[in-house]
Motif scaffolding. Structure first.
Motif: not given
Length: 520
Positions: A399-421
């Motif tokens: 569950m954590w790994n999927l969340t981690r990867i989706e956070v990374q994907l969202c950060n790449m799809l919105s490069p200017e938005a505040p980074k999710l963590s």
């Protein structure tokens, strides 16, 4: 019973012995299987999302710095952009909360290059969202085609569905696709373009959808909602065809509404309670295709003050949707989901109670110096508990790994938005939320079944034969806040935040695509 055993210890050891019966052992093994099944599902979902991340990285290595918009930079050429179809975005609004302005700005500053209009639909000017949206539209009036529409009160369906249908009636006559968005959806700059591109590639698609990435705020209630949504997330991370549908993001053919194809308008209008469940039932009945592209995952920050009572209200609304249906087949499917989910939920929780008894019995034997023969206990209980612990750990890591990867994907799809963590990730609360949510789900489901009524954003809906047949509005007597976003239903206003680089780029694209609007 041995004279050396006190009554509490005797009861504990008796339970431990009973939980080694064939039926109890089956329940405990079933708990391990459920954990491993979830872990495998999340691992596959993580693979699909991570594959998209790798594609974006490969595109950037090849010189495409706009990989967050499209894999092929040639798609941004003027000759391609000028032929993009018109899209109307319909956003049914109710209330105003801490994340709404940010979400709305992420929606209207889309970098979609084709004709695009935004329709914000509210019940009346008394809705707090009306004033906040009006300010936002004034600030962007020269840059985006956005309107606020007053829908009035619903009488035959839920207020959300009523707002959606009013928005569809007011969409541009040349609109090819309509995109329904909830006001708690935080779009990426390329989301509308990605959804539209898939619709253009495959005209057989009936609905395109996505799914939220819940960001817990720290309370137990927020983690329970995160845990509730996570099992469904694997159904949306297929990279293509799915049977799942999320009402927060649905792109459809505009002509399906103009012509009432497959009964989409009548099915929603005549007693519809849940937009996504109704449309999913229609898609299933007519064998229509629902897809979810791998980039359709959207950050969904939960309210910072999300209480446990608001989580319970949300869970009640989620279980209540299984009480609505549009046909006999749909009713049978909902009854099946009801039974299956309730069985699995308590089937998931029961092994942890049994494991706790086995561990407590072993501790009592160790602390008080009992022999296993004296207590009639064996180590098999501890073996079952150990297996469950290993499977639970595997599940939590997946569950954590999927969340981690989706956070990374969202950060790449919105490069200017505040980074999710994931710095906030609380493993203890995640485990507690797993138990609490699965324990409460059947209780909520049975309550929904026997009550046949629900309070949704201050409006009470009553069902009869699966459809809304009575609507009660008692202003001020219901909840004053929505459940997830903590939106004020009756009063608070806000001001739009500052513009960003992508906002400016979006304005430039609008100016480039609609030059007549800026001619002197």
């Amino acid at each position: 019973m041995s004279a050396a055993l006190d009554p509490v210890d005797w009861l504990l050891f008796s339970l431990s012995r009973a939980f080694r019966s064939p039926l109890a052992v089956f329940v405990q093994i079933q708990g391990c299987v459920i954990c491993l099944t979830l872990a495998i599902g999340w691992a596959f979902a993580a693979y699909v999302r991570n594959r998209e991340i790798n594609r974006m990285k490969d595109a950037m290595k090849c010189g495409n710095s706009f990989a967050f918009l499209c894999h092929d930079i040639n798609e941004l050429e003027h000759s391609n952009q000028v032929n993009l179809p018109r899209v109307t975005v319909v956003m049914p609004l109710k209330g105003f909360g801490e994340h709404n302005l940010h979400n709305w700005k992420s929606q209207i500053t889309s970098l979609y290059g084709g004709p695009l209009e935004f329709l914000f639909v509210v019940e009346s000017t008394e809705d707090p969202a009306y004033h906040a949206v009006s300010r936002l539209i004034r600030d962007f009036k020269d840059d985006v085609d956005a309107k606020i529409i007053l829908a009035g009160l619903s009488t035959t369906c839920s207020q959300k569905i009523h707002n959606q249908l009013v928005g569809v009636e007011r969409m541009h006559k040349d609109t090819k696709y309509v995109l329904f968005l909830d006001d708690d959806v935080m779009l990426h700059p390329g989301s509308i373009g990605a959804l539209t591109a898939e619709m253009e590639k495959n005209p057989e698609i009936f609905i395109q959808t996505g799914y939220p990435l819940d960001l817990p705020s720290g309370s137990l209630g927020s983690y329970c909602i995160y845990e509730y949504h996570m099992p469904c997330s694997m159904g949306f991370a297929t990279g293509g065809k799915t049977f799942f549908l999320w009402g927060g993001c649905m792109m459809m053919h505009a002509d399906d509404f103009r012509r009432d194809n497959y009964g989409v308008v009548s099915g929603l209008r005549d007693g519809g309670y849940s937009d996504d469940m109704t449309l999913a039932a229609i898609a299933g009945a007519h064998k229509r295709l629902i897809t979810s592209p791998p980039v359709a995952v959207f950050p969904h920050p939960l309210a910072s003050d999300l209480s446990f009572s608001r989580y319970w209200n949300y869970l009640r609304k989620q279980t209540f949707v299984l009480e609505s249906y549009i046909s006999r087949v749909n009713w049978l499917m909902n009854r099946g989901l009801f039974s299956f989910h309730c069985y699995l939920s308590w089937g998931f929780v029961a092994p942890y109670f049994m494991a706790a008894v086995h561990i407590a019995a072993a501790l009592q034997i160790y602390i008080k110096g009992y022999s296993y023969e004296e207590t009639t206990c064996t180590t098999s209980g501890l073996l079952l508990a150990s297996c469950l612990a290993i499977c639970t750990l595997t599940e939590l890591l997946s569950m954590w790994n999927l969340t981690r990867i989706e956070v990374q994907l969202c950060n790449m799809l919105s490069p200017e938005a505040p980074k999710l963590s994931l710095d906030y990730y609380n493993w203890s609360l995640i485990f507690v939320a797993l138990l609490v949510d699965n324990f409460l789900y059947p209780i909520s489901a049975f309550r929904s079944h026997f009550s046949q009524s629900i309070n949704w954003s201050g409006i009470r809906y009553h069902l009869k034969n699966g459809k809304i047949n009575k609507i009660e509005r008692n202003r001020g007597r219901g909840p004053k806040f929505t459940d997830l976003g903590g939106k004020h239903l009756y009063g608070k206003k806000g001001a739009p935040p500052k513009a960003s680089f992508l906002s400016s780029l979006a304005r430039s694209l609008c100016q480039w695509h609609q030059p007549k609007k800026y001619e002197v």
